[in-house]
Design a protein around this motif. Structure first.
Motif, PDB file in Angstrom:
ATOM      1  N   ASP A 877      59.000  49.029  35.271  1.00  0.00           N
ATOM      2  CA  ASP A 877      58.768  50.467  35.348  1.00  0.00           C
ATOM      3  C   ASP A 877      57.406  50.686  35.994  1.00  0.00           C
ATOM      4  N   ILE A 878      57.261  51.811  36.671  1.00  0.00           N
ATOM      5  CA  ILE A 878      55.963  52.121  37.262  1.00  0.00           C
ATOM      6  C   ILE A 878      55.585  53.534  36.885  1.00  0.00           C
ATOM      7  N   VAL A 879      54.333  53.746  36.479  1.00  0.00           N
ATOM      8  CA  VAL A 879      53.872  55.090  36.139  1.00  0.00           C
ATOM      9  C   VAL A 879      52.597  55.379  36.905  1.00  0.00           C
ATOM     10  N   ALA A 880      52.464  56.659  37.239  1.00  0.00           N
ATOM     11  CA  ALA A 880      51.247  57.091  37.922  1.00  0.00           C
ATOM     12  C   ALA A 880      50.396  57.842  36.912  1.00  0.00           C
ATOM     13  N   GLY A 881      49.115  57.651  36.938  1.00  0.00           N
ATOM     14  CA  GLY A 881      48.261  58.335  35.970  1.00  0.00           C
ATOM     15  C   GLY A 881      46.881  58.587  36.540  1.00  0.00           C
ATOM     16  N   GLU A 882      46.022  58.994  35.622  1.00  0.00           N
ATOM     17  CA  GLU A 882      44.667  59.348  36.016  1.00  0.00           C
ATOM     18  C   GLU A 882      43.738  58.209  35.616  1.00  0.00           C
ATOM     19  N   ASN A 883      42.878  57.834  36.526  1.00  0.00           N
ATOM     20  CA  ASN A 883      41.935  56.768  36.225  1.00  0.00           C
ATOM     21  C   ASN A 883      40.780  57.377  35.444  1.00  0.00           C
ATOM     22  N   PRO A 884      40.496  56.876  34.236  1.00  0.00           N
ATOM     23  CA  PRO A 884      39.328  57.425  33.504  1.00  0.00           C
ATOM     24  C   PRO A 884      38.099  57.266  34.385  1.00  0.00           C
ATOM     25  N   GLY A 885      37.425  58.345  34.588  1.00  0.00           N
ATOM     26  CA  GLY A 885      36.265  58.281  35.466  1.00  0.00           C
ATOM     27  C   GLY A 885      36.577  58.711  36.879  1.00  0.00           C
ATOM     28  N   GLY A 886      37.833  59.192  37.096  1.00  0.00           N
ATOM     29  CA  GLY A 886      38.171  59.748  38.405  1.00  0.00           C
ATOM     30  C   GLY A 886      39.046  58.820  39.223  1.00  0.00           C
ATOM     31  N   GLY A 887      39.969  59.436  39.935  1.00  0.00           N
ATOM     32  CA  GLY A 887      40.856  58.654  40.786  1.00  0.00           C
ATOM     33  C   GLY A 887      42.241  58.497  40.190  1.00  0.00           C
ATOM     34  N   ALA A 888      43.084  57.843  40.957  1.00  0.00           N
ATOM     35  CA  ALA A 888      44.468  57.643  40.512  1.00  0.00           C
ATOM     36  C   ALA A 888      44.642  56.205  40.068  1.00  0.00           C
ATOM     37  N   VAL A 889      45.625  55.998  39.188  1.00  0.00           N
ATOM     38  CA  VAL A 889      45.966  54.634  38.799  1.00  0.00           C
ATOM     39  C   VAL A 889      47.484  54.494  38.715  1.00  0.00           C
ATOM     40  N   PHE A 890      47.962  53.423  39.318  1.00  0.00           N
ATOM     41  CA  PHE A 890      49.390  53.103  39.215  1.00  0.00           C
ATOM     42  C   PHE A 890      49.522  51.853  38.357  1.00  0.00           C
ATOM     43  N   THR A 891      50.395  51.929  37.364  1.00  0.00           N
ATOM     44  CA  THR A 891      50.591  50.770  36.499  1.00  0.00           C
ATOM     45  C   THR A 891      52.050  50.313  36.575  1.00  0.00           C
ATOM     46  N   ILE A 892      52.209  49.035  36.817  1.00  0.00           N
ATOM     47  CA  ILE A 892      53.570  48.469  36.858  1.00  0.00           C
ATOM     48  C   ILE A 892      53.763  47.647  35.594  1.00  0.00           C
ATOM     49  N   TYR A 893      54.839  47.906  34.893  1.00  0.00           N
ATOM     50  CA  TYR A 893      55.152  47.105  33.709  1.00  0.00           C
ATOM     51  C   TYR A 893      56.370  46.242  34.009  1.00  0.00           C
ATOM     52  N   LEU A 894      56.268  44.977  33.649  1.00  0.00           N
ATOM     53  CA  LEU A 894      57.445  44.111  33.771  1.00  0.00           C
ATOM     54  C   LEU A 894      57.702  43.496  32.407  1.00  0.00           C
ATOM     55  N   PRO A 895      58.978  43.440  32.004  1.00  0.00           N
ATOM     56  CA  PRO A 895      59.278  42.797  30.721  1.00  0.00           C
ATOM     57  C   PRO A 895      58.877  41.316  30.775  1.00  0.00           C
ATOM     58  N   HIS A 896      58.375  40.838  29.657  1.00  0.00           N
ATOM     59  CA  HIS A 896      57.918  39.452  29.673  1.00  0.00           C
ATOM     60  C   HIS A 896      58.382  38.698  28.431  1.00  0.00           C
ATOM     61  N   THR A 897      59.012  37.593  28.654  1.00  0.00           N
ATOM     62  CA  THR A 897      59.342  36.671  27.567  1.00  0.00           C
ATOM     63  C   THR A 897      58.627  35.372  27.913  1.00  0.00           C
ATOM     64  N   PRO A 898      57.794  34.894  27.005  1.00  0.00           N
ATOM     65  CA  PRO A 898      57.062  33.672  27.329  1.00  0.00           C
ATOM     66  C   PRO A 898      58.035  32.541  27.647  1.00  0.00           C
ATOM     67  N   HIS A 899      57.660  31.716  28.591  1.00  0.00           N
ATOM     68  CA  HIS A 899      58.530  30.604  28.960  1.00  0.00           C
ATOM     69  C   HIS A 899      58.480  29.532  27.896  1.00  0.00           C
ATOM     70  N   GLY A 900      59.406  28.620  27.998  1.00  0.00           N
ATOM     71  CA  GLY A 900      59.433  27.510  27.035  1.00  0.00           C
ATOM     72  C   GLY A 900      58.236  26.616  27.265  1.00  0.00           C
ATOM     73  N   ASN A 901      58.139  25.640  26.412  1.00  0.00           N
ATOM     74  CA  ASN A 901      57.011  24.729  26.477  1.00  0.00           C
ATOM     75  C   ASN A 901      56.975  24.004  27.823  1.00  0.00           C
ATOM     76  N   VAL A 902      55.781  23.866  28.368  1.00  0.00           N
ATOM     77  CA  VAL A 902      55.647  23.066  29.582  1.00  0.00           C
ATOM     78  C   VAL A 902      55.038  21.728  29.198  1.00  0.00           C
ATOM     79  N   PRO A 903      55.766  20.663  29.365  1.00  0.00           N
ATOM     80  CA  PRO A 903      55.204  19.367  28.975  1.00  0.00           C
ATOM     81  C   PRO A 903      54.003  19.032  29.834  1.00  0.00           C
ATOM     82  N   ALA A 904      52.975  18.538  29.195  1.00  0.00           N
ATOM     83  CA  ALA A 904      51.754  18.208  29.921  1.00  0.00           C
ATOM     84  C   ALA A 904      52.023  17.038  30.864  1.00  0.00           C
ATOM     85  N   GLU A 905      52.907  16.182  30.427  1.00  0.00           N
ATOM     86  CA  GLU A 905      53.213  15.017  31.279  1.00  0.00           C
ATOM     87  C   GLU A 905      54.674  15.006  31.675  1.00  0.00           C
TER      88      GLU A 905
END
Lengths: 905, 232
Positions: A877-905
């Motif tokens: 999702d993307i939302v447009a908003g106001e930047n605190p202190g002036g200006g515009a800000v666009f924020t993109i949200y992406l759903p996140h599920t942490p990946h499985g364990n990454v073996p060090a070796e």
């Protein structure tokens, strides 16, 4: 002008053919037939008066001629009966293997319809049109196989003898005495494109018979000898010639109706035939059909239901008779009335019938007197200007099975008889006590009261019984001399007789009223069912709702389980709707498929695949079949003709709803199209400007390159680079928008690294950023996340470029990534210190062709819409908003599920 | 290194149906001293490749007769000669499939002439099998393939076995794009071909150890959505 025409025998009397007036209906029917014929295969019938005239031979000769013309001819099934001349004609023709059907220890061979359909030749030869298929075949009758071939667009040659034509079967039986079991409906024969008469004089045929050239099946040998008598042959020949002439005449009339400008107006005759459950009615139907055909008139078959219930056998025969009438082209009307004559006249007036056909009544004169005259008498009295035809029954039809069987009294619950007996017994006991003080006359009144009381509670037969029993008991127990059936005084006799009649009439009348009430209730139920269906369908918010409501109604009304199969676009085979309560087996599916493909009813209670469990009704709207309604009653239950009609009404209603739902979808699509048309115009305006500007720059620059000196060239080159970049971006945006809208965009989600992403996105934007300082921040614990790298790269790049374009030079741009573990999402922000976004802009910001009001650098206003599309495609999702202190800000949200364990070796 | 000296008379086959692109490529390549042959369809290109045995093939993915991917597969049945893929945006999956099928590098249209020549030089160099050096150097980093050691300005660096394998693989194919699939298969085995997150995590760690500015890598470059490439 009442007139009674009583033909000596039910043979067709052919009036001089009067050309019908080309009513719009007839024209339409004619057009439809032509259209149907255009896509159907053509049927040619080799028609003969009897076996042995050489139909098969003629058919094979014709087939050979077709083959020589290069037509792909296949012999589906031909009976040569071992005749060599005939067999010789098979040379060079492909012969399909017959289908072998094991049946009770013997094997039968039949025409293989499936093989013929899958082989798809141009022309198939199938002998013996009227043949009855072995049990277990797809259709009970071969002519149904042939109709299916025709529907599939395959031409068919077949053979037929006159005695096998449904409407001629009776006449042939009367001529020869042989009963014909295998018949083909007239409508099927009439649909033939060509009927070729294979004619032979009776003398020649006798000769061939003597030479043994005619095959006479052994079991029919006796009938056969009789059959081939000279007088018979002459009559049969006349019948055959006449039939073909009639067919030609109808064809001609059809041609004239469509083609010729000048037409003789026709009288507009309409016949009405009363149909009952007796086998005689079958003859009557056929007789009327012949009359109607000869007059070119429409005809109506009427069945009058009374409160008396028919026995199941009679009921079935009535249904068969009505089905036959429908098959032969009649309009079938079922009406309710206690008086047949009144009902017939009423329907005749409703349908503008000019002639009523009834069978000659065989009821006793006494009964007729009681009813106020015979049916014919009563008809004559009421019919006014309508002609009445009375057709005598034909004794050979088998007088024994003629009787109409009513529901036997035994069908009334035994409890009602017990009730009658107990009431009368109690009354008799009470009367015995009272007889001294009041005398026997009031007791008679009490009996009468009881009979009338009973008639309100019990059925017709118990009431009749109560009337008779009470009369006899009264006489036996109370009227002197008591305990005898004798009566002493004349006035007692009068009393008794009056009582007897009053009790019977009162009982009868009350029972009749109740029966009528019951019937009214059923009709009301039927009307209510349809009304409720319509209401439910109207109230349904979606097609699924409507289907659900309709199927539940069907379940309740027919005491059945139901299913609905819908064909999404009218092209693909229909699939069952989930709301169905009847789960279709593979077999039922194939039946439904058949009904859908052939636009005809199929399954139980029909002629096609009658061994199926369900009754399958196609949902037909004009030229399309939208689906199939399946109603399945338990094996021991049945659907009456009326119920089947109701099921068809249901199907028709459902078809309407399905279609209107489709129309609504089409309407919506059109609205979208109009919308997109508007967009296209805006696009065209924008694109022409946006494309022309860099192209103008390029053209001028190239001109300059040619003439300018080295220093000037150096200055021109960056302009060319800028213009091409701009063009490139524009084309990419247009392509992306197209990909998004066509649904061709398939995000490939994969694990991405935020730093990689930012680097890739910024790599292409550095030149365009100009004087804007860029601050990038990625937290050290930023996890890798799932996204489409290429899409995200464009999203970030476009947002950064957008920020650079819409903010004053020198103001910074902030690019950051972050992780919100609590909400299971990652986010990316692009912020600036520009003028910001007016709140009212934010709403429509992500729509196509929306440009910031202060947009300085042109552009099509596609950028944000594409960004939104890309993010949404990745589930974000993307939302447009106001930047605190002036200006515009666009924020993109992406759903996140942490990946499985990454073996060090 | 100068192109002309690297491969004075290298033969380059251009398979592309767009006459303007072919003309432009010929212009760029010939001015850099290469010999150029052209083929406008896949089958003509295959024919030309078989008969002329060019040193490098430049292959457009969208050809009129048969897909570029098929041309590549057929070529790979009998030849290992370097192939540079030309693609446009929107053909990402085709591009990756081509790389997986053995293409050596890719360029996305539109591209600059300098970029093209640089890629060609890398391909030609790799095609001349010099003795495999036992020591590789970039920036302050030195990798000794015999001893399996990595040093940063002479100081030993500790790399995990996977990180070392990744680095060695990219160094051995310097200049060439290695797709995620190829890297995962080589380092983690075929069962992990789709576990891209392994690659992301280990690559981030590797960059922290060997890159001077890990956030903006100079040597271990990311190819958007495709894979990684070692760049000098």
């Amino acid at each position: 002008m009442n007139s009674i025409a009583t033909p000596s025998q039910p043979l067709p009397t052919f009036a001089v053919a009067v050309s019908p007036r080309p009513s719009p209906d007839a024209l339409l029917a004619s057009l439809q037939r032509a259209e149907q014929r255009a896509r159907r295969g053509r049927l040619k019938i080799f028609f003969g008066m009897c076996p042995g005239v050489g139909k098969t031979y003629a058919m094979l000769q014709a087939a050979q001629a077709e083959r020589r013309d290069g037509i792909d001819v296949v012999v589906g099934l031909v009976e040569t009966h071992g005749r060599q001349e005939t067999e010789a004609l098979l040379a060079g023709l492909t012969v399909l293997a017959r289908k072998v059907i094991p049946h009770g220890g013997i094997t039968l061979t039949e025409f293989d319809l499936e093989a013929a359909l899958s082989r798809r030749p141009q022309l198939v030869l199938v002998d013996e049109f009227a043949h009855t298929n072995a049990p277990g075949s797809r259709h009970p009758k071969r002519y149904q196989d042939i109709v299916e071939l025709l529907d599939a667009g395959i031409d068919v040659f077949t053979t037929l003898n006159v005695q096998h034509v449904e409407s001629r079967a009776d006449a042939v039986r009367q001529i020869t005495g042989a009963t014909i079991h295998e018949t083909v409906p007239d409508s099927v024969v009439a649909s033939a494109d060509q009927i070729e008469l294979v004619d032979l004089t009776p003398e020649a045929l006798r000769e061939r018979l003597a030479e043994g050239k005619v095959y006479v099946p052994e079991r029919a040998a006796i009938a056969g000898e009789n059959f081939f008598r000279d007088t018979h042959l002459t009559a049969l020949r006349e019948l055959a010639l006449r039939f073909v002439a009639e067919h030609v005449d109808e064809r001609l009339r059809e041609l004239r109706a469509t083609g010729a400008a000048r037409n003789v107006w026709r009288s507009g005759e309409r016949l009405l035939v009363a149909v009952g459950p007796s086998p005689f009615s079958t003859q009557l139907v056929r007789w009327t059909r012949r009359m109607a055909a000869a007059q070119g008139a429409a005809w109506v078959a009427v069945s009058v239901e009374s409160s008396r219930r028919l026995a199941p056998d009679s009921r079935r025969r009535l249904d068969q008779n009505l089905a036959l009438a429908r098959e032969l082209g009649a309009e079938v009307v079922v009406t309710h009335d206690e008086d047949v004559a009144t009902a017939l006249v009423r329907v005749a007036l409703q349908y503008n019938a000019t002639q009523i056909v009834v069978g000659k009544s065989r009821t006793s004169r006494l009964f007729d007197l009681l009813r106020g005259g015979s049916l014919v008498d009563r008809l004559l009295r009421q019919s006014g200007p309508i002609d009445i035809y009375v057709v005598p029954s034909d004794r050979a039809a088998g007088g024994t099975s003629r009787r109409i069987e009513w529901e036997p009294p035994g069908a009334t619950p035994a409890g009602e008889y017990v009730e009658v007996a107990v009431t009368l017994a109690l009354l008799t006991a009470g009367g015995w006590v009272l007889r001294q003080p009041v005398g026997y006359l009031p007791i008679g009144l009490l009996y009468l009261l009881a009979v009338i009381g009973l008639s309100l509670r019990v059925g017709r037969w118990p009431v009749m019984l109560a009337g008779v029993l009470s009369a006899l008991t009264w006489n036996f127990v109370f009227i002197p001399p008591v305990f005898t059936f004798g009566i002493e005084k004349f006035e007692d006799g009068m009393m008794f007789a009056t009582y007897f009649v009053v009790a019977l009439v009162a009982g009868h009348l009350t029972a009749r009223i109740r029966a009528q009430e019951r019937h009214e209730r059923w009709r009301e139920e039927r009307a209510t069912a349809l009304l409720r269906l319509t209401q439910a369908l109207g109230a349904a918010r979606s097609l699924d709702d409507a289907v659900f409501a309709a199927l539940r109604q069907s379940d309740a009304l027919f005491g059945a389980t139901s299913a609905l199969l819908l064909s999404g676009d009218g092209q693909a085979a229909p699939v069952p709707h989930f709301a169905g309560s009847f789960t279709l087996t593979d077999k039922e599916r194939s039946v439904a498929d058949w009904a859908w493909r052939n636009r005809k009813k199929a399954g139980r209670f029909t002629d096609t695949l009658p061994s199926a469990e369900g009754f399958h009704v196609p949902l037909v709207r004009e030229d399309r079949t939208l689906g199939v309604l399946v109603v399945c009653v338990p094996p021991d239950a049945t659907l009456t003709l009326a119920q089947r009609d109701l099921a068809e009404s249901f199907a028709a209603q459902l078809a309407l709803v399905v279609e209107s739902e489709e129309l609504r979808a089409v309407g919506e699509r059109e609205k979208l199209l109009a919308e997109s048309d508007k967009l296209h115009r805006a696009l065209l305006d924008g694109v022409s400007h946006e494309l022309k500007t860099p192209l103008a720059v390029l053209t001028t620059a190239v001109e300059n390159l040619r003439d300018a000196d080295a220093a000037a060239r150096e200055r021109v080159i960056p302009e060319i680079a800028t213009a091409t970049r701009r063009l490139n971006r524009l084309v990419n945006n247009l392509l992306d928008q197209t990909r998004l809208e066509s649904g061709a965009l398939q995000p490939r989600l994969d694990w991405c690294d935020a730093r990689d992403l930012f680097n890739a996105a910024l790599a292409g934007t550095r030149e365009s950023l100009g004087a804007h300082p860029l601050e990038v921040s990625v937290p050290p614990d930023m996890p890798v996340f799932r996204a489409d790298f290429a899409l995200m790269e464009q999203v970030i790049a476009n947002l950064v470029l957008n920020a650079a374009l819409h903010t004053p030079a020198g103001t910074p741009i902030f690019l950051a990534a972050g992780y919100d573990g609590a909400r299971g999402r990652v986010f990316f922000t692009v912020a600036d210190r520009g003028p910001g976004l007016p709140p009212e802009m934010r709403e429509r910001l992500f729509k196509k062709f929306q440009r910031g009001d202060a947009a300085r650098a042109g552009g099509l206003g596609l950028g944000l819409s594409i960004i939104h599309g890309f993010v949404a495609a990745q589930g974000g999702d993307i939302v447009a908003g106001e930047n605190p202190g002036g200006g515009a800000v666009f924020t993109i949200y992406l759903p996140h599920t942490p990946h499985g364990n990454v073996p060090a070796e | 290194m100068n192109a002309a000296t690297a491969a004075p008379s290298a033969d380059i086959l251009v398979i592309d149906d767009e006459v303007q692109i072919r003309r432009l490529l010929r212009l760029t390549l010939e001015s850099a001293g290469y010999q150029v042959r052209e083929a406008e369809t896949g089958s003509l290109g295959l024919n030309e490749a078989a008969v002329r045995r060019p040193d490098v093939v430049i292959l457009d993915l969208a050809l009129p007769d048969l897909p570029g991917l098929d041309v590549l597969r057929r070529l790979r049945e009998w030849s290992q000669l370097p192939v540079l893929i030309l693609s446009v945006r929107g053909q990402e999956s085709d591009k990756i499939a081509a790389l997986d099928a053995g293409a050596d590098d890719f360029l996305t249209k539109p591209f600059g002439g300098g970029e093209l020549l640089a890629r060609i030089r890398v391909l030609l160099r790799r095609a001349q099998p010099a003795a495999e050096p036992s020591i590789a150097q970039f920036g302050d980093i030195e990798v000794d393939f015999n001893k399996r050691t990595v040093t940063h300005a002479g100081v030993p660096l500790h790399l995990t076995a996977k990180e070392y394998s990744l680095l060695r693989l990219l160094l051995q194919h310097r200049g060439k794009v290695l797709t995620h699939r190829q890297l995962l298969r080589e380092v983690w085995g075929p069962a992990h071909e789709t576990d891209t997150h392994y690659l992301r995590v280990h690559m981030a760690n590797l960059r922290k150890k060997v890159e001077p500015t890990p956030d903006q890598p100079r040597f271990l470059k990311t190819e958007s959505g495709v894979g990684y490439r070692f760049v000098e």
